[in-house]
Design a protein around this motif. Structure first.
Motif, PDB file in Angstrom:
ATOM      1  N   VAL A   1      65.931   5.857 -30.836  1.00 35.50           N
ATOM      2  CA  VAL A   1      66.856   6.093 -31.940  1.00 35.50           C
ATOM      3  C   VAL A   1      66.970   4.917 -33.017  1.00 35.50           C
TER       4      VAL A   1
ATOM      5  N   MET B   1      75.696   7.556 -14.941  1.00 33.78           N
ATOM      6  CA  MET B   1      75.927   7.740 -16.258  1.00 33.78           C
ATOM      7  C   MET B   1      75.753   6.366 -17.101  1.00 33.78           C
ATOM      8  N   GLU B   2      74.291   6.291 -17.670  1.00 35.54           N
ATOM      9  CA  GLU B   2      73.933   5.089 -18.480  1.00 35.54           C
ATOM     10  C   GLU B   2      72.771   5.592 -19.305  1.00 35.54           C
ATOM     11  N   ILE B   3      72.765   4.970 -20.445  1.00 38.12           N
ATOM     12  CA  ILE B   3      71.853   5.001 -21.404  1.00 38.12           C
ATOM     13  C   ILE B   3      70.684   4.264 -21.300  1.00 38.12           C
ATOM     14  N   PRO B   4      69.398   5.088 -21.109  1.00 39.51           N
ATOM     15  CA  PRO B   4      68.161   4.121 -21.067  1.00 39.51           C
ATOM     16  C   PRO B   4      67.857   3.357 -22.223  1.00 39.51           C
ATOM     17  N   GLU B   5      67.305   2.443 -21.885  1.00 41.78           N
ATOM     18  CA  GLU B   5      66.971   1.342 -23.102  1.00 41.78           C
ATOM     19  C   GLU B   5      65.751   1.926 -24.039  1.00 41.78           C
ATOM     20  N   GLU B   6      64.923   2.837 -23.420  1.00 39.98           N
ATOM     21  CA  GLU B   6      63.994   3.470 -24.310  1.00 39.98           C
ATOM     22  C   GLU B   6      64.451   4.230 -25.482  1.00 39.98           C
ATOM     23  N   PHE B   7      65.681   5.102 -24.948  1.00 42.42           N
ATOM     24  CA  PHE B   7      66.157   6.115 -25.834  1.00 42.42           C
ATOM     25  C   PHE B   7      66.867   5.282 -26.960  1.00 42.42           C
ATOM     26  N   VAL B   8      67.565   4.030 -26.676  1.00 45.94           N
ATOM     27  CA  VAL B   8      68.149   3.365 -27.657  1.00 45.94           C
ATOM     28  C   VAL B   8      67.187   2.862 -28.604  1.00 45.94           C
TER      29      VAL B   8
END
Length: 202
Positions: free
Chosen positions: A101, A91-98
């Motif tokens: 957004v 469970m981690e948010i990828p940097e590209e997604f951040v």
């Protein structure tokens, strides 16, 4: 004649798709699975928080508690039955997604600020009148319903208005043009008050 009408219709559809940006497939129901997921999940959330009386903190804690209990029972039963442990995702948010957004939010904020600057300096009186009517309507609707219901109505409109506009764009554009002409003629009849530079104090 028919070819030109079909080409103009297809170009207008491309324009609608391009103007909506990255969520065009979702809002135009070309990604049916994503649109159905958004519609069903927003309806469930609205029902839970508005009708059933849940609040966000208790809902999140109950969901996490249920998830932990399921994973615990699954792990215990897997160790007793010599089965593999449950696959827990990383469970981690990828940097590209951040970054994506944040870039979308920046573009949206810049659009809002450009509209606000046009309105505050009154470059376009038609836009000033339109924005005043929109803000008054939002304020009036806000006194009738709460913010959660307003967000839910916004989601429903965003899933229905673009596809209806894409389908009946010629008719809607005709009506909007005639309405814009009426508003323009009314605004031209409103006398502009001259602004005096000197103020008299008594």
């Amino acid at each position: 004649m028919g070819d030109s009408a079909s080409s103009s219709s297809s170009s207008s559809r491309v324009f609608v798709h391009n103007s909506l940006g990255g969520v065009a497939d979702l809002l135009l129901w070309r990604n049916r699975t994503g649109a159905v997921i958004v519609l069903v999940s927003s309806t469930v959330f609205w029902f839970l928080f508005e009708r059933a009386g849940y609040n966000l903190l208790s809902f999140v804690s109950n969901v996490l508690l249920l998830l932990v209990a399921i994973l615990f029972l699954w792990a215990k039963s897997a160790s007793l039955l010599n089965r593999p442990l449950p696959p827990v995702p990383n469970m981690e948010i990828p940097e590209e997604f951040v970054v994506k957004v944040a870039d979308d939010i920046r573009v949206l904020i810049n659009r809002v600020l450009s509209i606000a600057s046009d309105i505050t300096v009154a470059r376009n009186p038609i836009r000033l009148l339109q924005m005043s009517l929109v803000l008054w309507a939002i304020s009036y609707v806000g006194t009738l319903i709460n913010s959660l219901t307003l967000v839910y109505i916004g989601i429903l409109l965003s899933l229905s208005v673009p596809i209806v506009y894409e389908k009946y764009q010629d008719h809607i554009d005709d009506k909007l043009n005639s309405t814009s002409k009426v508003i323009r003629s009314i605004s031209m009849k409103i006398p502009m008050m001259p602004v005096s530079k000197e103020k008299k104090y008594q």
